[in-house]
Design a protein around this motif. Sequence first.
Motif, PDB file in Angstrom:
ATOM      1  N   MET A  63      11.894 -28.758  27.564  1.00  0.00           N
ATOM      2  CA  MET A  63      11.934 -30.068  28.214  1.00  0.00           C
ATOM      3  C   MET A  63      10.862 -30.180  29.281  1.00  0.00           C
ATOM      4  O   MET A  63      10.198 -31.225  29.407  1.00  0.00           O
ATOM      5  CB  MET A  63      13.327 -30.314  28.809  1.00  0.00           C
ATOM      6  CG  MET A  63      13.537 -31.722  29.270  1.00  0.00           C
ATOM      7  SD  MET A  63      13.509 -32.847  27.844  1.00  0.00           S
ATOM      8  CE  MET A  63      13.215 -34.389  28.672  1.00  0.00           C
ATOM      9  N   ARG A  64      10.645 -29.101  30.028  1.00  0.00           N
ATOM     10  CA  ARG A  64       9.607 -29.117  31.060  1.00  0.00           C
ATOM     11  C   ARG A  64       8.231 -29.322  30.435  1.00  0.00           C
ATOM     12  O   ARG A  64       7.418 -30.114  30.926  1.00  0.00           O
ATOM     13  CB  ARG A  64       9.648 -27.807  31.865  1.00  0.00           C
ATOM     14  CG  ARG A  64       8.644 -27.771  33.001  1.00  0.00           C
ATOM     15  CD  ARG A  64       9.031 -28.832  33.984  1.00  0.00           C
ATOM     16  NE  ARG A  64       7.897 -29.352  34.692  1.00  0.00           N
ATOM     17  CZ  ARG A  64       7.940 -29.689  35.982  1.00  0.00           C
ATOM     18  NH1 ARG A  64       9.047 -29.539  36.678  1.00  0.00           N
ATOM     19  NH2 ARG A  64       6.890 -30.189  36.553  1.00  0.00           N
ATOM     20  N   MET A  65       7.959 -28.603  29.350  1.00  0.00           N
ATOM     21  CA  MET A  65       6.659 -28.763  28.684  1.00  0.00           C
ATOM     22  C   MET A  65       6.498 -30.176  28.127  1.00  0.00           C
ATOM     23  O   MET A  65       5.411 -30.756  28.190  1.00  0.00           O
ATOM     24  CB  MET A  65       6.497 -27.726  27.574  1.00  0.00           C
ATOM     25  CG  MET A  65       6.293 -26.311  28.079  1.00  0.00           C
ATOM     26  SD  MET A  65       5.959 -25.122  26.753  1.00  0.00           S
ATOM     27  CE  MET A  65       7.615 -24.902  26.065  1.00  0.00           C
ATOM     28  N   ILE A  96       4.932 -16.392  26.165  1.00  0.00           N
ATOM     29  CA  ILE A  96       4.296 -17.653  26.545  1.00  0.00           C
ATOM     30  C   ILE A  96       4.669 -18.652  25.459  1.00  0.00           C
ATOM     31  O   ILE A  96       4.277 -18.497  24.294  1.00  0.00           O
ATOM     32  CB  ILE A  96       2.771 -17.518  26.666  1.00  0.00           C
ATOM     33  CG1 ILE A  96       2.434 -16.480  27.750  1.00  0.00           C
ATOM     34  CG2 ILE A  96       2.138 -18.873  26.981  1.00  0.00           C
ATOM     35  CD1 ILE A  96       0.974 -16.109  27.808  1.00  0.00           C
ATOM     36  N   LEU A  97       5.452 -19.632  25.831  1.00  0.00           N
ATOM     37  CA  LEU A  97       5.953 -20.619  24.876  1.00  0.00           C
ATOM     38  C   LEU A  97       5.053 -21.844  24.829  1.00  0.00           C
ATOM     39  O   LEU A  97       4.485 -22.256  25.847  1.00  0.00           O
ATOM     40  CB  LEU A  97       7.370 -21.042  25.244  1.00  0.00           C
ATOM     41  CG  LEU A  97       8.420 -19.936  25.324  1.00  0.00           C
ATOM     42  CD1 LEU A  97       9.773 -20.528  25.716  1.00  0.00           C
ATOM     43  CD2 LEU A  97       8.512 -19.165  24.017  1.00  0.00           C
ATOM     44  N   SER A  98       4.957 -22.423  23.653  1.00  0.00           N
ATOM     45  CA  SER A  98       4.280 -23.705  23.488  1.00  0.00           C
ATOM     46  C   SER A  98       5.048 -24.513  22.453  1.00  0.00           C
ATOM     47  O   SER A  98       6.004 -24.023  21.847  1.00  0.00           O
ATOM     48  CB  SER A  98       2.818 -23.509  23.076  1.00  0.00           C
ATOM     49  OG  SER A  98       2.727 -22.823  21.856  1.00  0.00           O
ATOM     50  N   VAL A  99       4.633 -25.746  22.262  1.00  0.00           N
ATOM     51  CA  VAL A  99       5.374 -26.690  21.425  1.00  0.00           C
ATOM     52  C   VAL A  99       4.475 -27.287  20.354  1.00  0.00           C
ATOM     53  O   VAL A  99       3.336 -27.667  20.633  1.00  0.00           O
ATOM     54  CB  VAL A  99       5.956 -27.837  22.290  1.00  0.00           C
ATOM     55  CG1 VAL A  99       6.720 -28.835  21.434  1.00  0.00           C
ATOM     56  CG2 VAL A  99       6.822 -27.292  23.408  1.00  0.00           C
ATOM     57  N   LYS A 100       5.009 -27.357  19.152  1.00  0.00           N
ATOM     58  CA  LYS A 100       4.376 -28.096  18.063  1.00  0.00           C
ATOM     59  C   LYS A 100       5.290 -29.277  17.762  1.00  0.00           C
ATOM     60  O   LYS A 100       6.507 -29.108  17.692  1.00  0.00           O
ATOM     61  CB  LYS A 100       4.248 -27.238  16.811  1.00  0.00           C
ATOM     62  CG  LYS A 100       3.343 -26.044  16.951  1.00  0.00           C
ATOM     63  CD  LYS A 100       3.351 -25.238  15.655  1.00  0.00           C
ATOM     64  CE  LYS A 100       2.484 -24.018  15.732  1.00  0.00           C
ATOM     65  NZ  LYS A 100       2.518 -23.256  14.460  1.00  0.00           N
ATOM     66  N   SER A 101       4.706 -30.452  17.567  1.00  0.00           N
ATOM     67  CA  SER A 101       5.536 -31.620  17.281  1.00  0.00           C
ATOM     68  C   SER A 101       4.993 -32.382  16.086  1.00  0.00           C
ATOM     69  O   SER A 101       3.794 -32.370  15.809  1.00  0.00           O
ATOM     70  CB  SER A 101       5.594 -32.549  18.497  1.00  0.00           C
ATOM     71  OG  SER A 101       4.340 -33.158  18.718  1.00  0.00           O
TER      72      SER A 101
END
Length: 146
Positions: A63-65, A96-101
Amino acid sequence: MYFEDYQPGQTSKFGAYQVTESEIKEFASKYDPQFFHLDNEAAKQSLFKGLCASGWHTAAMFMRMLIDNLPEEHGSLGSPGINNLKWLKPVYPGYILSVKSCVSQCRLTESKPGVGLICVNYEIVNQNDVTVMTLESNAFFKCRIN
């Protein structure tokens, strides 16, 4: 970004959230005080084989990202909910987390003039591109032109 700026099939990748041991323990002590989120030694004997973040903490980091990725001027009006939240892999300190949408659906609402509903599939991945969490989110967005 407003409703008109989204279209089905649109993809993006964003975020770089550094997961720390202290944050895992702090979150867990407040919201999910299970031993595998709090005690390094005991966690080694768990299914996770080490201290890991709560799934709810992973959702909060996502949610922060997501919010950090919104431009200063945006039409986000909140969400009526999420579907299919899945925690697929543990999240360990140092990740280290990232997001794909990927936008799956966009439609105007019938009951709220000037508002559209956007459905997005999200994949939260670690630094090795391993998926740790997935969810489908619905979000209301203002239309640029009413």
